[in-house]
Design an enzyme around this catalytic site. Structure first.
Site, short mmCIF file in Angstrom:
data_model
loop_
_atom_site.label_atom_id
_atom_site.label_comp_id
_atom_site.label_asym_id
_atom_site.label_seq_id
_atom_site.Cartn_x
_atom_site.Cartn_y
_atom_site.Cartn_z
N LYS A 123 0.82 -1.21 0.00
CA LYS A 123 0.00 0.00 0.00
C LYS A 123 0.86 1.26 0.00
CE LYS A 123 -4.11 -2.05 2.16
NZ LYS A 123 -3.66 -3.45 2.11
N GLU A 207 -3.59 6.43 8.57
CA GLU A 207 -4.31 7.39 7.76
C GLU A 207 -5.60 7.82 8.46
OE1 GLU A 207 -4.89 5.25 4.11
OE2 GLU A 207 -6.81 4.42 4.75
N HIS A 242 -14.84 -6.55 7.17
CA HIS A 242 -14.10 -5.83 6.14
C HIS A 242 -14.03 -6.61 4.82
CE1 HIS A 242 -12.83 -2.80 9.02
NE2 HIS A 242 -12.42 -3.76 9.83
N ARG A 299 -5.36 -8.31 -10.11
CA ARG A 299 -5.93 -9.61 -10.51
C ARG A 299 -7.40 -9.42 -10.87
NH1 ARG A 299 -9.16 -10.19 -6.15
NH2 ARG A 299 -8.36 -9.56 -4.11
#
Length: 508
Positions: A123, A207, A242, A299
């Site tokens: 990330k 974040e 999630h 993908r």
């Protein structure tokens, strides 16, 4: 990348199992390409094994001893004369080492370059790669943090609530929401520990946490000549742990202007890593419909069928053509949205018991049929749901001219879907389809915690369940009836219901 040699693919080994293996094989067969299945001892009688032209056992039931054995997969391809490998999703699909090994063996990897996988697999590296482009980013740390004191200072500057995320993470692992500074130290330690356990990498970043987020993603296709297009968005906000459970295309809140802006941002992300193949750029969207880059999945996505339904593009065939070195057969202006598609994931989980896996034997199995209904599955009656793999049994997709018709068709299809012997997420998915928040488009990733209670799925309680939003809607209707000169809706509805514009859109 002005030119690239082409190479015709004649036989594909599908390095996966279940519904995605079957999905790839069907498109390959239509293209006149032979297929090879690999399987573990637990899957020796699975439908994907029977569907392939050839099949090779690659090991014991645990994925670490079979589907994740790079040398066994490549050896199976060489033994059977396959000239390409399609990784599907999960397992080795985002493994740069595997992509390099495939190419080193003289085989074609049906996916992006190993370099693109590596960049977007982190990330932090992904954020650095796209930093040169004008792409909205969630405020956060520029690099990985491990020192607790430094991390705490960074969090204070960003402002609580914040989100601690594993750099190499996915599926909600290594992720912690921190509401206050007092909770930071404990949550930081847990996130790092979980990241090390799950990914072997304790790097995390911080974040700003978007409090009412929507999860909206853009499908992209790129060829080896440098051409990249976007195939519009998918709404993936209904999640548990999630992880997505319900997806649709297009999103009920994305306007044409927002769609174009997100699409162009997604294309820029793909170009930032010289991407080719099928990929998905994920965004988090706040309550004001501001969107921020989240990550890129290098993908095919589980939810790719809804994009196929609204665009008419077979994404697997395009993956194969791109891997052969062919140019994209269309440009951005050639792509249009037609109709609306819904997808629900049918997991062997018990939604009345916190969505815990419900492993067992599928005693009876009958899929729904009829116009606008598609089922991508990998199970048959009498099969055992293995404990070794993801518990997804199937994906149920419906398509119709409008969103409301797609919802109604999904409810009908769920009612027709017959599975016995195990509990599944189908009752929960029906609950979602019939819920006012979902039907209005006024929902976010907190749908489950806001509206769902396990007892709603108890016998006879589905229809009796009155959510807060439904009560509010009834009160508003009564107020407007008694005071027709007042428009009280905007002031009375919860924040998530304001500004929803799906009823104003014509889905053409």
């Amino acid at each position: 990348m002005s030119s690239f040699p082409t190479r015709k693919i004649r036989k594909i080994l599908v390095a996966n199992r279940g519904e995605i293996a079957l999905r790839v094989m069907r498109s390959a067969r239509e293209m006149g390409i032979k297929t090879v299945a690999v399987y573990s001892q637990a899957d020796r009688l699975a439908p994907h094994v029977k569907a392939a032209d050839q099949a090779v056992c690659v090991g014991a039931p645990p994925s670490s001893e079979s589907y994740l054995r790079i040398e066994k997969i490549i050896e199976a391809a060489q033994q059977t004369g396959a000239d390409a490998i399609h990784p599907g999703y999960g397992f080795l699909s985002e493994n740069a080492t595997f992509a390099r090994a495939v190419e080193a063996a003289g085989l074609i990897f049906i996916g992006p370059s190993a370099e693109a996988i590596e960049v977007m697999g982190s990330k932090l590296a992904a954020k650095n790669a796209v930093s040169a482009y004008d792409i909205p980013m969630v405020p956060g740390t520029k690099g990985a943090v491990t020192d607790l004191l430094t991390a705490k200072k960074e969090a204070a500057q960003i402002g609580y609530p914040i989100l601690i995320k594993a750099s190499a993470g996915g599926g909600g692992k290594g992720m912690r929401i921190v509401e206050t500074e007092a909770d930071f130290e404990a949550q930081m330690q847990r996130a790092v520990s979980e990241a090390i356990s799950a990914f072997g990498d304790g790097s995390v970043f911080i974040e700003k946490y978007i409090t009412s987020p929507r999860h909206i993603e853009i499908q992209v296709l790129g060829d080896k000549l440098g051409n990249v297009v976007y195939l519009f968005e998918r709404e993936c906000s209904v999640q548990r742990r999630h992880q997505k459970v319900v997806e649709e295309a297009p999103s009920p809140v994305v306007s044409p202007q927002m769609r174009k802006a997100m699409g162009q941002a997604a294309v820029s992300v793909a170009k930032a890593c010289n991407y080719y193949g099928a990929g998905t750029v994920e965004f988090v969207v706040d309550e004001k419909l501001n969107f921020y880059f989240l990550e890129m999945n290098t993908r095919l996505q589980v939810e790719h069928p809804v994009t196929e339904m609204i665009t008419g593009v077979d994404l697997v065939k395009e993956q194969i053509r791109i891997a052969e070195g062919n140019a994209l057969p269309f440009q951005q202006d050639d792509l249009k949205i037609e109709g609306h598609a819904m997808e629900v994931r049918v997991y062997a989980e018990d939604p009345a018991n916190n969505f815990l896996p419900n492993i067992g034997k599928v005693e009876h199995y009958k899929i729904p049929q009829g116009i606008g209904v598609r089922v991508d599955d990998g199970f048959e009656a009498g099969m055992q749901v293995p404990i070794f793999y993801d518990p997804m049994i199937a994906k149920l997709i419906t398509y119709a001219p409008t969103r409301q018709e797609a919802i109604e068709r999904m409810v009908r299809a769920i009612d027709e879907y017959e599975i016995s012997g195990i509990e599944t997420t189908l009752p929960f998915c029906k609950f979602v389809m019939q819920h006012q928040a979902f039907q209005s488009g006024a929902f976010d990733t907190k749908f489950v915690e806001r509206y769902f209670k396990p007892e709603y799925l108890s016998k006879g309680l589905e229809k009796e369940a009155q959510t807060e939003l439904e009560k509010v809607a009834a009160l508003v209707a009564l107020m407007l009836f008694e005071n027709p000169q007042e428009d009280s809706t905007a002031a009375t509805l919860p924040q998530t219901a304001k500004g929803s514009n799906w009823k104003k859109r014509s889905w053409k």
